[in-house]
Design an enzyme around this catalytic site. Structure first.
Site, PDB file in Angstrom:
ATOM      1  N   HIS A  59       0.850  -1.194   0.000  1.00  0.00           N
ATOM      2  CA  HIS A  59       0.000   0.000   0.000  1.00  0.00           C
ATOM      3  C   HIS A  59       0.883   1.240   0.000  1.00  0.00           C
ATOM      4  O   HIS A  59       1.336   1.709   1.047  1.00  0.00           O
ATOM      5  CB  HIS A  59      -0.924   0.010   1.216  1.00  0.00           C
ATOM      6  CG  HIS A  59      -2.014   1.030   1.159  1.00  0.00           C
ATOM      7  ND1 HIS A  59      -3.352   0.710   1.301  1.00  0.00           N
ATOM      8  CD2 HIS A  59      -1.977   2.370   0.956  1.00  0.00           C
ATOM      9  CE1 HIS A  59      -4.076   1.807   1.201  1.00  0.00           C
ATOM     10  NE2 HIS A  59      -3.256   2.828   0.989  1.00  0.00           N
ATOM     11  N   HIS A  61       1.674   5.176  -2.309  1.00  0.00           N
ATOM     12  CA  HIS A  61       1.215   6.184  -3.275  1.00  0.00           C
ATOM     13  C   HIS A  61       2.473   6.862  -3.813  1.00  0.00           C
ATOM     14  O   HIS A  61       2.979   7.817  -3.213  1.00  0.00           O
ATOM     15  CB  HIS A  61       0.287   7.202  -2.612  1.00  0.00           C
ATOM     16  CG  HIS A  61      -0.957   6.602  -2.026  1.00  0.00           C
ATOM     17  ND1 HIS A  61      -2.076   6.314  -2.786  1.00  0.00           N
ATOM     18  CD2 HIS A  61      -1.249   6.223  -0.760  1.00  0.00           C
ATOM     19  CE1 HIS A  61      -3.008   5.789  -2.006  1.00  0.00           C
ATOM     20  NE2 HIS A  61      -2.538   5.728  -0.775  1.00  0.00           N
ATOM     21  N   LYS A 183      -9.428  -0.134  -6.390  1.00  0.00           N
ATOM     22  CA  LYS A 183      -9.487   0.297  -5.002  1.00  0.00           C
ATOM     23  C   LYS A 183     -10.753   1.109  -4.773  1.00  0.00           C
ATOM     24  O   LYS A 183     -11.047   2.043  -5.520  1.00  0.00           O
ATOM     25  CB  LYS A 183      -8.268   1.121  -4.626  1.00  0.00           C
ATOM     26  CG  LYS A 183      -8.275   1.511  -3.136  1.00  0.00           C
ATOM     27  CD  LYS A 183      -7.124   2.421  -2.780  1.00  0.00           C
ATOM     28  CE  LYS A 183      -7.210   2.823  -1.315  1.00  0.00           C
ATOM     29  NZ  LYS A 183      -6.165   3.813  -0.946  1.00  0.00           N
ATOM     30  N   HIS A 224     -10.255   0.573   0.931  1.00  0.00           N
ATOM     31  CA  HIS A 224     -10.021   1.483   2.052  1.00  0.00           C
ATOM     32  C   HIS A 224     -11.211   1.298   2.979  1.00  0.00           C
ATOM     33  O   HIS A 224     -12.330   1.680   2.648  1.00  0.00           O
ATOM     34  CB  HIS A 224      -9.943   2.929   1.541  1.00  0.00           C
ATOM     35  CG  HIS A 224     -10.103   3.949   2.622  1.00  0.00           C
ATOM     36  ND1 HIS A 224      -9.040   4.599   3.193  1.00  0.00           N
ATOM     37  CD2 HIS A 224     -11.218   4.423   3.244  1.00  0.00           C
ATOM     38  CE1 HIS A 224      -9.483   5.427   4.112  1.00  0.00           C
ATOM     39  NE2 HIS A 224     -10.805   5.347   4.164  1.00  0.00           N
ATOM     40  N   HIS A 244      -6.144  -0.793   6.142  1.00  0.00           N
ATOM     41  CA  HIS A 244      -6.235  -0.052   7.411  1.00  0.00           C
ATOM     42  C   HIS A 244      -6.958  -0.883   8.478  1.00  0.00           C
ATOM     43  O   HIS A 244      -6.357  -1.259   9.459  1.00  0.00           O
ATOM     44  CB  HIS A 244      -6.890   1.318   7.243  1.00  0.00           C
ATOM     45  CG  HIS A 244      -6.422   2.097   6.061  1.00  0.00           C
ATOM     46  ND1 HIS A 244      -5.091   2.405   5.863  1.00  0.00           N
ATOM     47  CD2 HIS A 244      -7.086   2.613   4.988  1.00  0.00           C
ATOM     48  CE1 HIS A 244      -4.952   3.079   4.735  1.00  0.00           C
ATOM     49  NE2 HIS A 244      -6.147   3.217   4.177  1.00  0.00           N
ATOM     50  N   ASP A 317       1.085   2.936   3.363  1.00  0.00           N
ATOM     51  CA  ASP A 317       0.474   4.213   2.939  1.00  0.00           C
ATOM     52  C   ASP A 317       1.537   5.271   2.696  1.00  0.00           C
ATOM     53  O   ASP A 317       1.258   6.470   2.799  1.00  0.00           O
ATOM     54  CB  ASP A 317      -0.551   4.707   3.959  1.00  0.00           C
ATOM     55  CG  ASP A 317      -1.801   5.298   3.307  1.00  0.00           C
ATOM     56  OD1 ASP A 317      -1.836   5.401   2.061  1.00  0.00           O
ATOM     57  OD2 ASP A 317      -2.740   5.670   4.029  1.00  0.00           O
TER      58      ASP A 317
END
Length: 400
Positions: A59, A61, A183, A224, A244, A317
């Site tokens: 995970h 970005h 996602k 998410h 999460h 993340d």
């Protein structure tokens, strides 16, 4: 073909077995042998070091470089792609040779890595974050202006959807754009000022449409999902991984066990939000408040999931927090009751299984692709692991 042998080291093979002395031989990008007394044309001296399979972060970005609205809107459009190249290189130097980008990276970034134009982990990409109006991915601001976290462009189409028909259209649009995984936000989030992470988003009917569209194209869905009911909706719809998982209850954990659903905890994410605020990042008060509220309940949920036997894969993340600090997550996973070996399994073979690379990556075993990380000292010293990475090999080629 040249045979390269890694000699004199200890091998953690990715299965969870304790590290043991062994040599590893690679040829033509593939591991061909693991054992004692092996030879090759070229030798890499690994005395005092441990060999790990290439690590995963499920995970990230890669086009994100920290929190705050103003930096995003003040930079030229193309700047994000150069930042992505830097972020990918920073991640690769940690020994992370494969990542799943959870929205932001487009097909061009993935292909640039695959073609060798830029150095970085191989990528699976989601491209966009599927969100309803007013949801976690809606960039609407009280001013009436809309500034999503990832600005749409031809390679990153808009991913807002309301209702089953729009969900179907958005899913197909993202798949056309090259998404390896879809996602979706099934709850609000910490970083969206006007959504609540405990509240659900999308109906079960909408999620069923999304999963069907993904499965028809051989793709999975990641969610998410922070609030309890939104987590359960995602699991019941057949979504493959919960990202999460902040507010897990016993029923949610039981559902995940029954369905074989994965948890990607990203424990470091709220920690990084709090750090960014303390460092002066321009963040809404509501975002900082939510990050502080969820940090401990998040850790408690992960502890209970670990104790129950939920399948765990490592994710950070990163992009919300700084790239290059990804390995902090390992220590946080350890603090939630995972053994050191289980933490490394979650970062290697289990992560490979989640992403569909089982039998190909995540282990040091014959027939697997030759992603090898040479680590000085104790591989279970997670606090020092980043600084102990000596060499990183990807598909049989030294990358770092």
């Amino acid at each position: 073909m040249t045979r390269t042998v890694f000699t004199g080291g200890t091998v953690f093979d990715g299965t969870g077995s304790e590290p043991a002395p062994a040599d590893v031989v690679i040829e033509d990008g593939v591991i061909v042998d693991v054992g004692a007394g092996l030879d090759g044309d070229l030798s890499v001296d690994c005395t005092g070091a441990t060999l790990l399979p290439g690590l995963f972060d499920c995970h990230v970005h890669v086009v994100g470089s920290g929190l705050g609205l103003l930096p995003q809107v003040q930079k030229p459009f193309s700047y994000q792609f150069y930042e992505a190249a830097r972020n990918l290189w920073t991640t690769l130097k940690l020994g992370i040779t494969t990542v799943r980008d959870a929205a932001g990276a487009d097909l061009g970034i993935k292909q640039a890595v695959a073609d060798g134009l830029i150095s970085g982990p191989r990528l699976q990409i989601a491209i966009g974050l599927i969100s309803p109006t007013g949801g976690h991915g809606d960039g609407w601001l009280p001013s009436g202006h809309c500034v999503p976290a990832s600005l749409p462009h031809p390679g990153r189409p808009d991913a807002m959807a309301d209702g089953p028909d729009e969900m179907r259209r958005v899913a197909r649009t993202l798949l056309r754009a090259g998404a390896d995984v879809l996602k979706v936000c099934t709850t609000g989030g910490v970083l969206s000022p006007r959504s609540d992470p405990r509240h659900s988003q999308f109906t079960v009917e909408e999620l069923d449409v999304l999963v069907t569209e993904a499965q028809m194209q051989g793709r999975a869905v990641m969610a998410h999902a922070q609030g309890t009911e939104g987590i359960k909706n995602a699991v019941r719809a057949g979504i493959r991984s919960i990202e999460h998982g902040i507010y897990l209850d016993d029923e949610a954990i039981e559902l995940m066990l029954a369905r074989g659903t994965w948890l990607v905890p990203t424990l470091v994410a709220p920690v990084n939000v709090i750090r960014a605020a303390e460092a002066g990042a321009s963040l809404p008060d509501a975002v900082v408040r939510k990050a502080k509220e969820v940090a401990e309940v998040h850790a408690d949920s992960v502890r209970r999931a670990v104790a129950a036997g939920v399948r765990i894969a490592m994710g950070t993340d990163s992009g919300v927090g700084p790239h290059g600090t990804n390995l902090e997550e390992l220590g946080l996973m350890r603090s939630c009751g995972m053994s050191p070996a289980d933490v490394l399994v979650a970062t290697t073979s289990s992560a490979a299984r989640l992403l569909g690379f089982d039998g190909e990556l995540g282990r040091l075993a014959p027939g697997h692709r030759a992603d090898v990380v040479v680590v000085a000292g104790d591989p279970y010293d997670f606090g020092g692991l980043a600084g102990n990475v000596r060499e990183v090999w990807q598909d049989g080629v030294r990358a770092v």
